[in-house]
Design an enzyme around this catalytic site. Structure first.
Site, PDB file in Angstrom:
ATOM      1  N   ASP A 142      -5.229   3.871 -13.009  1.00 24.83           N
ATOM      2  CA  ASP A 142      -5.492   2.756 -13.924  1.00 24.83           C
ATOM      3  C   ASP A 142      -6.766   3.084 -14.697  1.00 24.83           C
ATOM      4  O   ASP A 142      -7.813   2.445 -14.522  1.00 24.83           O
ATOM      5  CB  ASP A 142      -5.635   1.460 -13.123  1.00 24.83           C
ATOM      6  CG  ASP A 142      -4.355   1.143 -12.365  1.00 24.83           C
ATOM      7  OD1 ASP A 142      -3.447   0.576 -12.968  1.00 24.83           O
ATOM      8  OD2 ASP A 142      -4.255   1.509 -11.178  1.00 24.83           O
ATOM      9  N   HIS A 162      -3.500   4.148  -2.686  1.00 25.56           N
ATOM     10  CA  HIS A 162      -4.484   3.241  -2.090  1.00 25.56           C
ATOM     11  C   HIS A 162      -5.188   3.915  -0.904  1.00 25.56           C
ATOM     12  O   HIS A 162      -6.393   3.763  -0.708  1.00 25.56           O
ATOM     13  CB  HIS A 162      -3.802   1.974  -1.572  1.00 25.56           C
ATOM     14  CG  HIS A 162      -3.077   1.173  -2.611  1.00 25.56           C
ATOM     15  ND1 HIS A 162      -1.712   1.038  -2.618  1.00 25.56           N
ATOM     16  CD2 HIS A 162      -3.533   0.459  -3.663  1.00 25.56           C
ATOM     17  CE1 HIS A 162      -1.352   0.266  -3.627  1.00 25.56           C
ATOM     18  NE2 HIS A 162      -2.438  -0.104  -4.292  1.00 25.56           N
ATOM     19  N   LEU A 219       0.802  -1.225   0.000  1.00 26.51           N
ATOM     20  CA  LEU A 219       0.000   0.000   0.000  1.00 26.51           C
ATOM     21  C   LEU A 219       0.834   1.274   0.000  1.00 26.51           C
ATOM     22  O   LEU A 219       1.910   1.327   0.603  1.00 26.51           O
ATOM     23  CB  LEU A 219      -0.924   0.014   1.223  1.00 26.51           C
ATOM     24  CG  LEU A 219      -1.919  -1.143   1.337  1.00 26.51           C
ATOM     25  CD1 LEU A 219      -2.766  -0.978   2.605  1.00 26.51           C
ATOM     26  CD2 LEU A 219      -2.820  -1.235   0.113  1.00 26.51           C
ATOM     27  N   SER A 274       2.981   4.152  -7.213  1.00 21.47           N
ATOM     28  CA  SER A 274       2.684   2.806  -7.679  1.00 21.47           C
ATOM     29  C   SER A 274       3.488   1.811  -6.852  1.00 21.47           C
ATOM     30  O   SER A 274       4.633   2.086  -6.483  1.00 21.47           O
ATOM     31  CB  SER A 274       3.082   2.664  -9.158  1.00 21.47           C
ATOM     32  OG  SER A 274       3.103   1.299  -9.526  1.00 21.47           O
TER      33      SER A 274
HETATM   34  P1  AMP Z   1      -3.355  -1.903  -7.284  1.00 26.15           P
HETATM   35  O1  AMP Z   1      -2.991  -2.331  -5.903  1.00 26.15           O
HETATM   36  O2  AMP Z   1      -2.191  -1.353  -8.055  1.00 26.15           O
HETATM   37  O3  AMP Z   1      -4.145  -2.937  -8.033  1.00 26.15           O
HETATM   38  O4  AMP Z   1      -4.328  -0.660  -7.126  1.00 26.15           O
HETATM   39  C1  AMP Z   1      -5.502  -0.761  -6.355  1.00 26.15           C
HETATM   40  C2  AMP Z   1      -6.316   0.469  -6.584  1.00 26.15           C
HETATM   41  O5  AMP Z   1      -5.581   1.628  -6.212  1.00 26.15           O
HETATM   42  C3  AMP Z   1      -6.699   0.658  -8.071  1.00 26.15           C
HETATM   43  O6  AMP Z   1      -8.041   1.142  -8.148  1.00 26.15           O
HETATM   44  C4  AMP Z   1      -5.714   1.689  -8.534  1.00 26.15           C
HETATM   45  O7  AMP Z   1      -6.160   2.456  -9.622  1.00 26.15           O
HETATM   46  C5  AMP Z   1      -5.569   2.540  -7.281  1.00 26.15           C
HETATM   47  N1  AMP Z   1      -4.298   3.275  -7.338  1.00 26.15           N
HETATM   48  C6  AMP Z   1      -3.070   2.784  -7.586  1.00 26.15           C
HETATM   49  N2  AMP Z   1      -2.150   3.772  -7.614  1.00 26.15           N
HETATM   50  C7  AMP Z   1      -2.832   4.922  -7.389  1.00 26.15           C
HETATM   51  C8  AMP Z   1      -2.449   6.296  -7.295  1.00 26.15           C
HETATM   52  N3  AMP Z   1      -1.189   6.687  -7.452  1.00 26.15           N
HETATM   53  N4  AMP Z   1      -3.419   7.203  -7.047  1.00 26.15           N
HETATM   54  C9  AMP Z   1      -4.714   6.836  -6.892  1.00 26.15           C
HETATM   55  N5  AMP Z   1      -5.136   5.550  -6.971  1.00 26.15           N
HETATM   56  C10 AMP Z   1      -4.206   4.612  -7.209  1.00 26.15           C
END
Ligand code: AMP
Length: 282
Positions: free
Chosen positions: A150, A37, A33, A185
């Site tokens: 995303d 997130h 996280l 990320s």
């Molecule tokens: P992930 O763990 O990468 O699958 O991301 C989980 C959720 O967090 C997804 O809806 C992503 O779009 C969101 N997310 C990831 N990075 C960011 C960010 N930098 N800003 C906002 N939301 C994010």
């Protein structure tokens, strides 16, 4: 905060909450996280009585040559961060719990998955929809939170919810960035020191592209500007630079209200994506 590993237990807790009249906000993640997130969790906390976050590195959305095994993980740290964000339940199932059988039914998204990341990650969004469908069926959330980082995933999920009449509202959350502009990320930790120095140029390139679009309204020149800036500043390889109507992800035409300028860059060990949402009408 409660940590739950079993679907059965989660269902029981959800039913109890629903009986008490609570609204449920759902934040799906793959863990490791960061503030992106946590922005989703924060918005969910503000808009719902009860917040459930899933932390699950979903194998079905990784291609055979992709980074499933190497995807960064740190459960202990994630649990502490989720607790700090006032999440009520963290759902952390293992792979067997979510996928007790392999080779069952697949879900295939439509044309929105044929562009951008879908070109180089052919079954990625099948896997995303599969796990999201399972989560929606288990949790039945009132609101579900997804990041604009995303953007293609978010657009496909919005279509999925509309097409199949899911009873949840999809909430779009803006991208959180590092101070130097790099989109947060989980994969950023896999950049080399040199790549980390270069990576903010992705956002800078997108901002320059946006300026060109606003000035010239010309897609080719916009994409060329982004390409030129990235090529001059980044050692990684450009996968795509694309300007498309949003959320249809069709070629943009003057009648479209919104567009995304999106790009993906392959570095040595990891691939980064980023985008800007543009208002294109008026
Ligand atoms: P992930 O763990 O990468 O699958 O991301 C989980 C959720 O967090 C997804 O809806 C992503 O779009 C969101 N997310 C990831 N990075 C960011 C960010 N930098 N800003 C906002 N939301 C994010």
């Amino acid at each position: 905060m409660k940590i739950i590993n079993s679907i059965e237990q989660l269902r029981k807790d959800v039913i109890r909450r629903k009986e008490e009249g609570d609204t449920i906000g759902f934040v799906p993640t793959m863990g490791y996280l960061h503030e992106g997130h946590l922005a989703l969790a924060k918005q969910a906390r503000a808009e719902n009585d009860f917040v459930i976050m899933s932390i699950f590195v979903n194998p079905t959305q990784f291609g055979p040559a992709e980074d499933y095994e190497k995807y960064p993980r740190n459960e202990q740290r994630d649990v502490a961060l989720a607790a700090g964000a006032d999440v009520d339940i963290v759902f952390m199932p293992d792979v067997k719990e979510m996928y007790p059988r392999v080779g069952t039914i697949d879900i295939t998204p439509g044309v929105q998955a044929n562009v951008l990341c879908g070109k180089t990650r052919p079954s990625h969004f099948d896997g995303v929809l599969k796990i999201i469908l399972k989560f929606f069926n288990i949790i039945n959330p009132d609101r579900s939170y997804f990041g604009m980082k995303d953007a293609q995933q978010l657009a496909i999920i919005e279509t999925f919810v509309e097409d199949f009449n899911f009873n949840t509202t999809i909430e779009r959350v803006p991208t959180k960035r590092e101070k130097d502009g790099l989109a947060k990320s989980s994969r950023n930790v896999r950049l080399t020191e040199q790549e980390r120095l270069e990576a903010p140029a992705i956002y800078e390139a997108l901002k320059r592209g946006k300026e060109i679009f606003e000035e010239k309204k010309d897609i080719q020149q916009t994409e060329d500007e982004v390409r030129k800036y990235i090529e001059a500043n980044i050692s990684g390889e450009i996968d795509y630079i694309s300007f498309l109507a949003y959320p249809s992800l069709e070629p943009w035409t003057t009648g479209d209200e919104e567009a995304i300028l999106a790009c993906a860059v392959q570095f040595e060990q990891t691939r980064l994506i980023d985008n800007l949402l543009l208002t294109t009408k008026g």
